[in-house]
Design an enzyme around this catalytic site. Structure first.
Site, mmCIF file in Angstrom:
data_model
loop_
_atom_site.group_PDB
_atom_site.id
_atom_site.type_symbol
_atom_site.label_atom_id
_atom_site.label_comp_id
_atom_site.label_asym_id
_atom_site.label_seq_id
_atom_site.Cartn_x
_atom_site.Cartn_y
_atom_site.Cartn_z
ATOM 1 N N HIS A 164 0.139 -6.288 -10.775
ATOM 2 C CA HIS A 164 0.143 -5.949 -9.349
ATOM 3 C C HIS A 164 -1.021 -6.622 -8.612
ATOM 4 C CE1 HIS A 164 2.719 -3.646 -6.849
ATOM 5 N NE2 HIS A 164 2.092 -2.500 -6.823
ATOM 6 N N ASN A 209 -0.511 0.760 -1.690
ATOM 7 C CA ASN A 209 0.430 1.443 -0.800
ATOM 8 C C ASN A 209 -0.064 1.593 0.633
ATOM 9 O OD1 ASN A 209 1.858 1.633 -3.147
ATOM 10 N ND2 ASN A 209 1.829 3.850 -3.265
ATOM 11 N N ASP A 251 2.677 -10.021 -5.735
ATOM 12 C CA ASP A 251 3.507 -10.077 -6.931
ATOM 13 C C ASP A 251 4.967 -9.831 -6.571
ATOM 14 O OD1 ASP A 251 2.378 -7.316 -6.435
ATOM 15 O OD2 ASP A 251 3.890 -6.796 -7.923
ATOM 16 N N ASN A 293 5.624 -1.704 -2.142
ATOM 17 C CA ASN A 293 4.957 -0.759 -1.241
ATOM 18 C C ASN A 293 3.840 -1.389 -0.414
ATOM 19 O OD1 ASN A 293 6.609 1.432 -1.819
ATOM 20 N ND2 ASN A 293 5.403 1.965 -3.619
#
Length: 175
Positions: free
Chosen positions: A24, A69, A94, A115
Site C-alpha cells: 500500500h 483512508n 498502488d 480508499n
C-alpha cells in the site's frame, strides 16, 4: 498542466515504520526515490512535503500523514494553500488490478475501491492525473488472502525488484 503553477505530486501510503515498504506504500516509495536521499522533508497541512524542480516544473512532493483512508484531508488543504489547479495534481498509488511492477497513467475515473483515491476524490474532485503502480492481486496469484491483508503485506524479493524497477523508470509528466 498550468505552467505558472507548482505541480503537487502525492504519493499515497500510511505513515510509520510498521507500514514501510508494504504494498500500500508504493506511493511513498516512489516519492522517496524521486526526492533522493538528500531531500529535506517538512511537516505541513497533515503531510510531509519536499520541494524540487523536475523537467522545468516546480514540484511539491507530498506524503499525507493522515493514513490512507483520509489522504484527501492533506491533499485538499495543500491544494488550497498553494492554489494548485486540479490539472496540476498527480497522485501515485498502488493498484491491485495491475501485475506487480506494471505502471499505468490516466486522468480521472473511478476509485476501483481504493480508499485513498476515494478520499482525494471527495476532497478535490476526480479529474487529476493518476499514476498507478501494480501490486498484483492475491486471487490472481492463487493466494487465499483478503485484498486488505495483501495491501498491508510486504513484497517478496522478486516483487520488490519489479517495484523498484517501475519506480526508477517513472515519468511524472508522460514525456
Amino acid at each position: 498542466m498550468q505552467e505558472n503553477k507548482p505541480v503537487l505530486v502525492v504519493g499515497l501510503g500510511n505513515p510509520g515504520t510498521t507500514y514501510a515498504r508494504t504494498r500500500h506504500n508504493v506511493g511513498f516509495m516512489a516519492l522517496d526515490n524521486l526526492a533522493g536521499a538528500d531531500a529535506t522533508w517538512k511537516k505541513e497541512k497533515n503531510a510531509l512535503t519536499a520541494t524540487m524542480t523536475l523537467d522545468g516544473h516546480r514540484v511539491i512532493l507530498v506524503k499525507p500523514q493522515t493514513y490512507m483512508n483520509n489522504s484527501g484531508l492533506a491533499v485538499g488543504a495543500l491544494m488550497a494553500f498553494y492554489k494548485i489547479p486540479l490539472d496540476n495534481l498527480i497522485v501515485i498509488h498502488d493498484d491491485l488490478d495491475l501485475a506487480v511492477g506494471d505502471v499505468r497513467r490516466k486522468i480521472g475515473g473511478g476509485s476501483a475501491g481504493h480508499n485513498g483515491i476515494k478520499s482525494i476524490d471527495a476532497a478535490v474532485g476526480q479529474n487529476y492525473h493518476r499514476i498507478r503502480i501494480g501490486i498484483g492481486h492475491p486471487r490472481q496469484l492463487g493466494l487465499p488472502m483478503s485484498p486488505a491483508d495483501w495491501v498491508l503485506g510486504k513484497f517478496d524479493d522478486a516483487q520488490i525488484a519489479a517495484i523498484d524497477a517501475a519506480i526508477n523508470n517513472l515519468d511524472l509528466f508522460g514525456n
